[in-house]
Design a protein around this motif. Sequence first.
Motif, PDB file in Angstrom:
ATOM      1  N   LYS B 336       0.836  -1.207   0.000  1.00  0.00           N
ATOM      2  CA  LYS B 336       0.000   0.000   0.000  1.00  0.00           C
ATOM      3  C   LYS B 336       0.871   1.257   0.000  1.00  0.00           C
ATOM      4  N   ASP B 337       1.938   1.183   0.800  1.00  0.00           N
ATOM      5  CA  ASP B 337       2.835   2.335   0.903  1.00  0.00           C
ATOM      6  C   ASP B 337       3.498   2.628  -0.447  1.00  0.00           C
ATOM      7  N   ALA B 338       3.858   1.558  -1.156  1.00  0.00           N
ATOM      8  CA  ALA B 338       4.489   1.734  -2.470  1.00  0.00           C
ATOM      9  C   ALA B 338       3.506   2.333  -3.462  1.00  0.00           C
ATOM     10  N   VAL B 339       2.262   1.917  -3.386  1.00  0.00           N
ATOM     11  CA  VAL B 339       1.229   2.502  -4.257  1.00  0.00           C
ATOM     12  C   VAL B 339       1.162   4.009  -4.026  1.00  0.00           C
ATOM     13  N   ALA B 340       1.126   4.399  -2.763  1.00  0.00           N
ATOM     14  CA  ALA B 340       1.050   5.834  -2.443  1.00  0.00           C
ATOM     15  C   ALA B 340       2.266   6.579  -2.998  1.00  0.00           C
ATOM     16  N   LEU B 341       3.451   5.962  -2.878  1.00  0.00           N
ATOM     17  CA  LEU B 341       4.664   6.651  -3.345  1.00  0.00           C
ATOM     18  C   LEU B 341       4.737   6.704  -4.871  1.00  0.00           C
ATOM     19  N   CYS B 342       4.240   5.672  -5.544  1.00  0.00           N
ATOM     20  CA  CYS B 342       4.194   5.734  -7.010  1.00  0.00           C
ATOM     21  C   CYS B 342       3.299   6.899  -7.425  1.00  0.00           C
ATOM     22  N   GLU B 343       2.168   7.030  -6.769  1.00  0.00           N
ATOM     23  CA  GLU B 343       1.288   8.172  -7.044  1.00  0.00           C
ATOM     24  C   GLU B 343       2.031   9.486  -6.803  1.00  0.00           C
ATOM     25  N   LEU B 344       2.694   9.559  -5.667  1.00  0.00           N
ATOM     26  CA  LEU B 344       3.393  10.797  -5.311  1.00  0.00           C
ATOM     27  C   LEU B 344       4.462  11.152  -6.343  1.00  0.00           C
ATOM     28  N   PHE B 345       5.324  10.184  -6.649  1.00  0.00           N
ATOM     29  CA  PHE B 345       6.439  10.497  -7.540  1.00  0.00           C
ATOM     30  C   PHE B 345       5.943  10.824  -8.949  1.00  0.00           C
ATOM     31  N   ASN B 346       4.888  10.144  -9.373  1.00  0.00           N
ATOM     32  CA  ASN B 346       4.285  10.477 -10.666  1.00  0.00           C
ATOM     33  C   ASN B 346       3.770  11.923 -10.646  1.00  0.00           C
ATOM     34  N   LEU B 600      -1.515  -1.556  -8.243  1.00  0.00           N
ATOM     35  CA  LEU B 600      -1.909  -0.301  -8.901  1.00  0.00           C
ATOM     36  C   LEU B 600      -3.041  -0.574  -9.889  1.00  0.00           C
ATOM     37  N   GLU B 601      -2.901  -1.648 -10.604  1.00  0.00           N
ATOM     38  CA  GLU B 601      -3.931  -2.108 -11.547  1.00  0.00           C
ATOM     39  C   GLU B 601      -5.246  -2.323 -10.800  1.00  0.00           C
ATOM     40  N   ARG B 602      -5.167  -3.074  -9.705  1.00  0.00           N
ATOM     41  CA  ARG B 602      -6.351  -3.414  -8.918  1.00  0.00           C
ATOM     42  C   ARG B 602      -7.040  -2.142  -8.400  1.00  0.00           C
ATOM     43  N   GLN B 603      -6.198  -1.165  -7.998  1.00  0.00           N
ATOM     44  CA  GLN B 603      -6.763   0.079  -7.471  1.00  0.00           C
ATOM     45  C   GLN B 603      -7.115   1.058  -8.590  1.00  0.00           C
ATOM     46  N   GLY B 604      -6.884   0.624  -9.832  1.00  0.00           N
ATOM     47  CA  GLY B 604      -7.244   1.484 -10.968  1.00  0.00           C
ATOM     48  C   GLY B 604      -6.392   2.731 -11.083  1.00  0.00           C
ATOM     49  N   ARG B 605      -5.168   2.650 -10.602  1.00  0.00           N
ATOM     50  CA  ARG B 605      -4.298   3.840 -10.637  1.00  0.00           C
ATOM     51  C   ARG B 605      -3.387   3.735 -11.867  1.00  0.00           C
ATOM     52  N   HIS B 606      -3.966   3.999 -13.022  1.00  0.00           N
ATOM     53  CA  HIS B 606      -3.284   3.692 -14.271  1.00  0.00           C
ATOM     54  C   HIS B 606      -2.107   4.602 -14.572  1.00  0.00           C
ATOM     55  N   GLU B 607      -2.245   5.856 -14.207  1.00  0.00           N
ATOM     56  CA  GLU B 607      -1.151   6.782 -14.508  1.00  0.00           C
ATOM     57  C   GLU B 607       0.080   6.429 -13.658  1.00  0.00           C
ATOM     58  N   ALA B 608      -0.172   6.126 -12.393  1.00  0.00           N
ATOM     59  CA  ALA B 608       0.932   5.731 -11.512  1.00  0.00           C
ATOM     60  C   ALA B 608       1.551   4.420 -12.000  1.00  0.00           C
ATOM     61  N   LEU B 609       0.708   3.547 -12.531  1.00  0.00           N
ATOM     62  CA  LEU B 609       1.219   2.285 -13.065  1.00  0.00           C
ATOM     63  C   LEU B 609       2.155   2.545 -14.241  1.00  0.00           C
ATOM     64  N   GLN B 610       1.744   3.467 -15.109  1.00  0.00           N
ATOM     65  CA  GLN B 610       2.623   3.813 -16.233  1.00  0.00           C
ATOM     66  C   GLN B 610       3.948   4.379 -15.736  1.00  0.00           C
ATOM     67  N   TRP B 611       3.856   5.220 -14.695  1.00  0.00           N
ATOM     68  CA  TRP B 611       5.088   5.766 -14.105  1.00  0.00           C
ATOM     69  C   TRP B 611       5.972   4.624 -13.604  1.00  0.00           C
ATOM     70  N   LEU B 612       5.354   3.672 -12.879  1.00  0.00           N
ATOM     71  CA  LEU B 612       6.107   2.526 -12.348  1.00  0.00           C
ATOM     72  C   LEU B 612       6.799   1.768 -13.477  1.00  0.00           C
ATOM     73  N   MET B 613       6.065   1.520 -14.568  1.00  0.00           N
ATOM     74  CA  MET B 613       6.644   0.755 -15.672  1.00  0.00           C
ATOM     75  C   MET B 613       7.836   1.502 -16.285  1.00  0.00           C
ATOM     76  N   ARG B 614       7.678   2.801 -16.439  1.00  0.00           N
ATOM     77  CA  ARG B 614       8.784   3.600 -16.982  1.00  0.00           C
ATOM     78  C   ARG B 614      10.019   3.551 -16.066  1.00  0.00           C
ATOM     79  N   GLU B 615       9.769   3.661 -14.781  1.00  0.00           N
ATOM     80  CA  GLU B 615      10.864   3.769 -13.819  1.00  0.00           C
ATOM     81  C   GLU B 615      11.569   2.441 -13.560  1.00  0.00           C
TER      82      GLU B 615
END
Lengths: 623, 623
Positions: B336-346, B600-615
């Motif tokens: 959960k914490d990583a999800v929040a940080l992916c959102e933040l960094f994105n 991220l997928e499960r939570q529907g956070r697609h933009e953060a997911l794209q950020w994760l994939m790039r990073e």
Amino acid sequence: MSPKITTELLKQLRQVMKNPKYVQEPVQAYIVPSGDAHQSEYIAPCDCRRAFISGFDGSAGTAIVTEQHAAMWTDGRYFLQAAHQMDNNWTLMKMGLKDTPTQEDWLVSVLPEGSKVGVDPFIIPADQWKRMSKALRSAGHDLVPVKENLIDTIWTDCPQRPCKPLITLDLSYTGGSWRDKIVALRSKMAERKVLWFVVTALDEVAWLFNLRGSDVEYNPVFFAYAVIGMNTIRLFIDGDRMMDPAVREHLQLDSTLDPEFKIQVLPYGSILSELQAVGAGLSPKEKVWLSDKASYALTEAIPKAYRYLTPYTPICIAKAVKNVSETEGMRRAHIKDAVALCELFNWLEKEVPKGTVTEIIAADKAEEFRSQQKDFVELSFATISSTGPNGAIIHYKPVPETNRTLSVNEIYLLDSGAQYKDGTTDVTRTMHFGTPSAYEKECFTYVLKGHIAVSAAIFPNGTKGHLLDSFARSALWDCGLDYLHGTGHGVGSFLNVHEGPCGISYKTFADEPLEAGMIVSDEPGYYEDGSFGIRIENVVLVIPAETKYNFKNRGSLTFEPLTLVPIQTKMIDINLLTQKECNWVNDYHQKCREVIGAELERQGRHEALQWLMRETEPLLRVQ
Amino acid sequence: MSPKITTELLKQLRQVMKNPKYVQEPVQAYIVPSGDAHQSEYIAPCDCRRAFISGFDGSAGTAIVTEQHAAMWTDGRYFLQAAHQMDNNWTLMKMGLKDTPTQEDWLVSVLPEGSKVGVDPFIIPADQWKRMSKALRSAGHDLVPVKENLIDTIWTDCPQRPCKPLITLDLSYTGGSWRDKIVALRSKMAERKVLWFVVTALDEVAWLFNLRGSDVEYNPVFFAYAVIGMNTIRLFIDGDRMMDPAVREHLQLDSTLDPEFKIQVLPYGSILSELQAVGAGLSPKEKVWLSDKASYALTEAIPKAYRYLTPYTPICIAKAVKNVSETEGMRRAHIKDAVALCELFNWLEKEVPKGTVTEIIAADKAEEFRSQQKDFVELSFATISSTGPNGAIIHYKPVPETNRTLSVNEIYLLDSGAQYKDGTTDVTRTMHFGTPSAYEKECFTYVLKGHIAVSAAIFPNGTKGHLLDSFARSALWDCGLDYLHGTGHGVGSFLNVHEGPCGISYKTFADEPLEAGMIVSDEPGYYEDGSFGIRIENVVLVIPAETKYNFKNRGSLTFEPLTLVPIQTKMIDINLLTQKECNWVNDYHQKCREVIGAELERQGRHEALQWLMRETEPLLRVQ
């Protein structure tokens, strides 16, 4: 080995434990520690009291005799040996095992209420006294000092305390006169606001006065104490060795010196009364500096309020940092030592296949080659010459009962060293005179990687040695392997082969920070019980390191190997080395060629030179 | 920051120091330590007495007030802050500098003969009392306990002691009931032959009873003590929170239990008298177990002969080894914490170039994203959100006066974490939102190499954490760099973010051996004063390691990262990585993709997911 029969001796000891001639009140237990009055690691025959009473002559052990029991505490290295050497009057207390009681707990469990436990106050260090005394007191017993050593009273054929001639070392060896050293010591004393310093360790007395002796095997020391005041120097030493003109000249005993450098020579045995007189004459705020490992007797001579105790003395710390003359001497000693070992290994390579070389013969041959070198004095410790399964016994010393013949089928481990007038050596090489197995090479290579990781480490000024210990183990750990000893110890300069205050060990002892000029060993290993032992040991000098950056201007340090003896490339699995490690080995061997090659040439030792050249062919790593 | 004016307060304090209502005899000095009665690292506002009297509110500091002087001891982290916050009634004592006197030496130098020095016996740990009392006594003064806290007598608007509702944790979170834990504790007590155990640390009370609170910011604990006997359980806690039916049910307060599991609830303030009653009722050989860091007041309640003191309590050690439920909870919390940080960094990646994001805004945004996650409770410590030179201040916390705007020209360091009902997180990432310089990348890469060296280390069962510390520094040391803090600390499971008894540090504190199930942080760094700070921190779980061999059947351990947040590849100089290190980064990022990507997928956070994939694109190393 048949055990020593101790029934009669124990009976005699139990009698003197009640004899008012020796004890004010009977003691219900008597402790016989290993040490001498100077807390030496190596002791003279006259100080081997624990071996005399029990038969067990390992280097570590404490005997306690009560009216009913006799018990011996020793550690894992000696369980077998102690069991063989002691008769069934004795109970072996295996230290380190969960169910083994401490000496204090055991005493409390066997003693009748309100017992007295005796010990020689000259042998027990003050810190140990304090711990044991506290434990006994809280259980209603008393630890009491017994002035006369009770073992000595029954040891009718006790050898004399040695009193051998002294060697004087001039400036070319020491780099500093004893007067310089006294001046430096007094300035440390002034810094700490102490008026007196008591020198109790034998190597500290030897170092301070630039004298050496041969009272103790392997350690070039002599029995003496010193008490240094701000204006006085008292040296407590026996025998007519002070009559030697060279010594008198060296110590300027007959010159009209500045009074603060006039050495007053007193009998060895008068240290206690002289120190008591010092203690009695102190005014408030006047302090006397002692090692916290000094004997209880000497520590007690100074009233508690006047004591200044430290784990390491200023001499111990100054002695550890070698000056240029000492470093150069150590270099010369290591070159000579390498010449001897090249001769030895060349000889072994020819002789081992014949099946005639035993561990003892190899050790003797090593000593023979060393003794041919200039300024050779004696060995620096008992040679560990071990082949096959004997190699796995870390503190092995070949004796006729265990003496094994070297062969082309087994790994051979030689850990040996010598005292030269210009330095002390200690080197271990592990060799195979046939074809090592893949597994043996694998293990050897992990040990080598650990050796290199320490030797090539760069670390900030002020780093303590224990922070480097894991570097030596990392490659072994990766494969689930390890070794159960420290990685390195301080090395004296024509002094004790083991000295404080620095070292490299996982044990969190109070080591002092490493600084340029200190000399330590780097000796990781791997041991497989019943099969083989591997150890690769160099003596290394701490030197400043050049680094790209310099955080907080702290500066960095690294090591320079003083030992220059080939590491057998036949034992290396080159695929397990990184390119950096490979380069390290090649650079090291190149230096062996240059430095030792030149000396072999100079000494006309052509066959050994050829051996050296063969053994130092560069490793070629397939990229 | 303007300093607090303390003239009037000091006058009042000096009056109560002589007021017979509070002190039996006048005290000539009064010590105000930092802590609370539980030796907590984080304290409640009502316990911030040192900050109240002086104005200095850093986390570490001790104030001493005499009739003439007021002095504050603090360490290098706080020299500037303390100087700013205190008026000139105060003298700043800079700890760690050579000329700064210790508290004892200073007291001896300023006090009139035969002085009394007062301190609240509930705040001072017993071991500190002992040291200070001894030093003062040897100079003719007395350390005396002053029952009523003298600061409290003059602190008219002192906040109430918090007394917030409790959270009960069921088996799915804790993996063990409080009854199980009591049984295990009693068996440890029986092993050591003690009859009573006193729980004084707040996190130990919380862990033992599977309860959490919010009396102290960041730490989910509540004010309470417990005294565990072999047949009795006493919980000392205030407020109507014990009226909460969920809590009553959880503790089975209203059931007819086996008497040895019946919890007796008593007022928080009655601990001393109850413990004194226990102490008075002991028979010889009956012992009471306390931490050696328990307060002097509680320690003194038990007569000395009956005390059994240890540096770590059995609860501290049991709590450190997480069971499967706790480990799984920690995993969930970190996802959960990583999800929040992916959102933040994105979000930061998009917003920073606009020049509108300050350190405080970034910290708040991180909290916002975290708070969106299930079972989020609060932050686990004050967020270190620092850019450029602020990053070099290791314990930085942005405040309006220092708040800096993030930019594409500076390194940004974010050290943050949260409390979730299923676990505690603590993660540091260092990012650049523009183009880092070659030097910044170089330093980052050395830190990364250190992080990997610890994370990938394999070491024998029973190794202490301090033996791993140098692995984290080796790459920095090679270039003359270093960082001046430890490498890791223990982490609680929905408990304190810093907990004992294990850690990874060059400081030789008494750390307990690492074992599977323990959780620590791995956080090397590099800091350049006035320029930037770099730290890479994961929370890692100690797990068994598979090795090729198994020396002495000891088994090996390694670490598994629980933190799964991309490490910015833009900051890596790939030429400085070995192939192994490169593989580690790629494997780590692959795991981030799999585990965090799925969430991220499960939570529907697609933009953060794209950020994760790039990073998390694999590093490709040119061979």
